[in-house]
Design a protein around this motif. Sequence first.
Motif, PDB file in Angstrom:
ATOM      1  N   GLY A  49     -22.551  85.184  88.027  1.00  0.00           N
ATOM      2  CA  GLY A  49     -24.144  85.458  88.642  1.00  0.00           C
ATOM      3  C   GLY A  49     -25.274  84.981  87.632  1.00  0.00           C
ATOM      4  O   GLY A  49     -26.182  85.386  87.783  1.00  0.00           O
ATOM      5  N   LEU A  50     -24.692  84.034  86.918  1.00  0.00           N
ATOM      6  CA  LEU A  50     -25.674  83.452  86.053  1.00  0.00           C
ATOM      7  C   LEU A  50     -26.350  82.195  86.921  1.00  0.00           C
ATOM      8  O   LEU A  50     -25.784  81.963  87.942  1.00  0.00           O
ATOM      9  CB  LEU A  50     -24.944  82.927  84.834  1.00  0.00           C
ATOM     10  CG  LEU A  50     -24.480  83.766  83.889  1.00  0.00           C
ATOM     11  CD1 LEU A  50     -23.375  83.086  82.951  1.00  0.00           C
ATOM     12  CD2 LEU A  50     -25.313  84.614  83.264  1.00  0.00           C
ATOM     13  N   MET A  51     -27.323  81.355  86.272  1.00  0.00           N
ATOM     14  CA  MET A  51     -27.837  80.329  86.904  1.00  0.00           C
ATOM     15  C   MET A  51     -26.714  79.134  86.911  1.00  0.00           C
ATOM     16  O   MET A  51     -25.957  79.158  85.941  1.00  0.00           O
ATOM     17  CB  MET A  51     -29.056  79.954  86.248  1.00  0.00           C
ATOM     18  CG  MET A  51     -30.019  78.904  86.934  1.00  0.00           C
ATOM     19  SD  MET A  51     -31.639  78.598  86.269  1.00  0.00           S
ATOM     20  CE  MET A  51     -32.366  80.161  86.073  1.00  0.00           C
ATOM     21  N   ARG A  52     -26.726  78.746  88.282  1.00  0.00           N
ATOM     22  CA  ARG A  52     -25.733  77.648  88.317  1.00  0.00           C
ATOM     23  C   ARG A  52     -26.061  76.427  87.187  1.00  0.00           C
ATOM     24  O   ARG A  52     -27.329  76.019  86.966  1.00  0.00           O
ATOM     25  CB  ARG A  52     -25.887  77.079  89.810  1.00  0.00           C
ATOM     26  CG  ARG A  52     -24.924  75.870  90.163  1.00  0.00           C
ATOM     27  CD  ARG A  52     -25.195  75.854  91.758  1.00  0.00           C
ATOM     28  NE  ARG A  52     -26.512  75.323  92.087  1.00  0.00           N
ATOM     29  CZ  ARG A  52     -26.770  74.363  92.762  1.00  0.00           C
ATOM     30  NH1 ARG A  52     -25.680  73.640  93.122  1.00  0.00           N
ATOM     31  NH2 ARG A  52     -27.923  73.937  93.087  1.00  0.00           N
ATOM     32  N   VAL A  53     -25.005  75.797  86.743  1.00  0.00           N
ATOM     33  CA  VAL A  53     -25.423  74.734  85.853  1.00  0.00           C
ATOM     34  C   VAL A  53     -24.305  73.472  86.468  1.00  0.00           C
ATOM     35  O   VAL A  53     -23.082  73.524  86.825  1.00  0.00           O
ATOM     36  CB  VAL A  53     -24.448  74.988  84.486  1.00  0.00           C
ATOM     37  CG1 VAL A  53     -24.666  73.844  83.708  1.00  0.00           C
ATOM     38  CG2 VAL A  53     -25.363  76.135  83.836  1.00  0.00           C
ATOM     39  N   ILE A  54     -24.911  72.268  86.672  1.00  0.00           N
ATOM     40  CA  ILE A  54     -24.297  71.130  87.225  1.00  0.00           C
ATOM     41  C   ILE A  54     -24.344  70.185  85.962  1.00  0.00           C
ATOM     42  O   ILE A  54     -25.412  69.816  85.578  1.00  0.00           O
ATOM     43  CB  ILE A  54     -25.160  70.502  88.296  1.00  0.00           C
ATOM     44  CG1 ILE A  54     -25.164  71.805  89.667  1.00  0.00           C
ATOM     45  CG2 ILE A  54     -24.438  69.129  88.848  1.00  0.00           C
ATOM     46  CD1 ILE A  54     -25.936  71.322  90.776  1.00  0.00           C
ATOM     47  N   ASN A  55     -23.035  69.649  85.692  1.00  0.00           N
ATOM     48  CA  ASN A  55     -23.177  68.724  84.331  1.00  0.00           C
ATOM     49  C   ASN A  55     -23.199  67.158  85.055  1.00  0.00           C
ATOM     50  O   ASN A  55     -22.095  66.791  85.118  1.00  0.00           O
ATOM     51  CB  ASN A  55     -22.043  69.016  83.821  1.00  0.00           C
ATOM     52  CG  ASN A  55     -22.207  68.353  82.191  1.00  0.00           C
ATOM     53  OD1 ASN A  55     -22.640  67.147  82.181  1.00  0.00           O
ATOM     54  ND2 ASN A  55     -21.435  68.823  81.205  1.00  0.00           N
ATOM     55  N   GLU A  56     -24.138  66.827  85.574  1.00  0.00           N
ATOM     56  CA  GLU A  56     -24.180  65.504  86.122  1.00  0.00           C
ATOM     57  C   GLU A  56     -23.784  64.315  85.217  1.00  0.00           C
ATOM     58  O   GLU A  56     -23.086  63.347  85.692  1.00  0.00           O
ATOM     59  CB  GLU A  56     -25.650  65.058  86.587  1.00  0.00           C
ATOM     60  CG  GLU A  56     -26.094  65.996  87.972  1.00  0.00           C
ATOM     61  CD  GLU A  56     -27.473  65.763  88.394  1.00  0.00           C
ATOM     62  OE1 GLU A  56     -28.126  64.808  87.431  1.00  0.00           O
ATOM     63  OE2 GLU A  56     -28.081  66.259  89.269  1.00  0.00           O
ATOM     64  N   GLY A  57     -24.173  64.497  83.931  1.00  0.00           N
ATOM     65  CA  GLY A  57     -23.742  63.336  83.071  1.00  0.00           C
ATOM     66  C   GLY A  57     -22.206  63.405  82.780  1.00  0.00           C
ATOM     67  O   GLY A  57     -21.693  62.219  82.600  1.00  0.00           O
ATOM     68  N   PRO A 138     -27.809  66.328  82.222  1.00  0.00           N
ATOM     69  CA  PRO A 138     -27.943  64.764  82.576  1.00  0.00           C
ATOM     70  C   PRO A 138     -27.132  63.905  81.766  1.00  0.00           C
ATOM     71  O   PRO A 138     -26.475  64.407  80.650  1.00  0.00           O
ATOM     72  CB  PRO A 138     -29.497  64.408  82.683  1.00  0.00           C
ATOM     73  CG  PRO A 138     -30.148  65.424  81.664  1.00  0.00           C
ATOM     74  CD  PRO A 138     -29.104  66.568  81.535  1.00  0.00           C
ATOM     75  N   ASP A 139     -26.986  62.722  82.362  1.00  0.00           N
ATOM     76  CA  ASP A 139     -26.380  61.567  81.333  1.00  0.00           C
ATOM     77  C   ASP A 139     -27.354  61.419  79.983  1.00  0.00           C
ATOM     78  O   ASP A 139     -28.647  61.873  79.909  1.00  0.00           O
ATOM     79  CB  ASP A 139     -26.706  60.305  81.960  1.00  0.00           C
ATOM     80  CG  ASP A 139     -25.847  60.018  83.182  1.00  0.00           C
ATOM     81  OD1 ASP A 139     -24.741  59.404  83.080  1.00  0.00           O
ATOM     82  OD2 ASP A 139     -26.164  60.580  84.320  1.00  0.00           O
ATOM     83  N   VAL A 140     -26.477  61.263  78.888  1.00  0.00           N
ATOM     84  CA  VAL A 140     -27.321  61.098  77.537  1.00  0.00           C
ATOM     85  C   VAL A 140     -27.143  59.611  77.304  1.00  0.00           C
ATOM     86  O   VAL A 140     -26.104  59.099  77.322  1.00  0.00           O
ATOM     87  CB  VAL A 140     -26.421  61.877  76.570  1.00  0.00           C
ATOM     88  CG1 VAL A 140     -27.148  61.659  75.137  1.00  0.00           C
ATOM     89  CG2 VAL A 140     -26.536  63.407  77.188  1.00  0.00           C
ATOM     90  N   ASP A 141     -28.345  59.054  76.696  1.00  0.00           N
ATOM     91  CA  ASP A 141     -28.282  57.508  76.465  1.00  0.00           C
ATOM     92  C   ASP A 141     -27.332  57.338  75.250  1.00  0.00           C
ATOM     93  O   ASP A 141     -27.174  58.297  74.386  1.00  0.00           O
ATOM     94  CB  ASP A 141     -29.834  57.151  75.897  1.00  0.00           C
ATOM     95  CG  ASP A 141     -30.853  57.188  77.138  1.00  0.00           C
ATOM     96  OD1 ASP A 141     -30.300  57.301  78.014  1.00  0.00           O
ATOM     97  OD2 ASP A 141     -32.012  57.421  76.839  1.00  0.00           O
ATOM     98  N   PHE A 142     -26.694  56.240  75.202  1.00  0.00           N
ATOM     99  CA  PHE A 142     -25.843  56.142  74.008  1.00  0.00           C
ATOM    100  C   PHE A 142     -26.083  54.737  73.781  1.00  0.00           C
ATOM    101  O   PHE A 142     -25.318  53.640  74.180  1.00  0.00           O
ATOM    102  CB  PHE A 142     -24.345  56.340  74.578  1.00  0.00           C
ATOM    103  CG  PHE A 142     -23.382  56.520  73.311  1.00  0.00           C
ATOM    104  CD1 PHE A 142     -23.215  57.781  72.472  1.00  0.00           C
ATOM    105  CD2 PHE A 142     -22.650  55.558  72.934  1.00  0.00           C
ATOM    106  CE1 PHE A 142     -22.352  57.849  71.386  1.00  0.00           C
ATOM    107  CE2 PHE A 142     -22.111  55.521  71.695  1.00  0.00           C
ATOM    108  CZ  PHE A 142     -21.800  56.588  70.929  1.00  0.00           C
ATOM    109  N   LEU A 143     -26.983  54.363  72.834  1.00  0.00           N
ATOM    110  CA  LEU A 143     -27.387  53.066  72.567  1.00  0.00           C
ATOM    111  C   LEU A 143     -26.408  52.224  71.382  1.00  0.00           C
ATOM    112  O   LEU A 143     -26.651  51.332  71.396  1.00  0.00           O
ATOM    113  CB  LEU A 143     -28.830  53.074  71.990  1.00  0.00           C
ATOM    114  CG  LEU A 143     -30.021  53.715  72.918  1.00  0.00           C
ATOM    115  CD1 LEU A 143     -31.027  53.825  72.266  1.00  0.00           C
ATOM    116  CD2 LEU A 143     -29.779  53.123  74.204  1.00  0.00           C
TER     117      LEU A 143
END
Length: 190
Positions: A49-57, A138-143
Amino acid sequence: MSKAEVLAQVEERLTLFRGLKGLRFVDAGFKRGLEDMERQAETQSKEAGLMRVINEGFWNTMDRDVQVALVLTPDNYLIRRSNDLLKLKDGGGNLLGEWINPERAEEMKEREDVRFISHDFVLYKGADMEGEPYFVLPDVDFLYLEGVEGICNITSSSPSGPADEYIRKELGLDEPRLMSHLIGFDIVED
């Protein structure tokens, strides 16, 4: 350059990363386990019942040719330099709020359209919400792999809690104070 040579260059570069405790290239079995853990986390938040989490990254990282799992100490550079670690969106994809790093927090502190709910998370005032809100990782920059010959489309992600624990166990570093991170990239075709 062969794929093995490219991967050796990647590994050599990553071993220089501050706070690195463990590194492993993700094979098919490890990848299946990670995907199962991430699906489980997404389902559990919804069922609780928590807020939905989508791990697009995470899913974008898994779509690349190669994935690398890292285990890092909390003082690593990655979090401090990142801009996008967590976003709050609505059913229409509109941005309602987001995690911000210290530099962005300083820049935003005088804005009237921003409400700080903590030192590192803001809500945007006046946003008309469409549908149910949800969190996006979201995606995390990885420089740190920029300029490595033979790779392209570099991305990275923070895994969910279950996937993080799975990575640390797989790498034999099951210490809760450590964190895991995933990197994905494509191999450049010759």
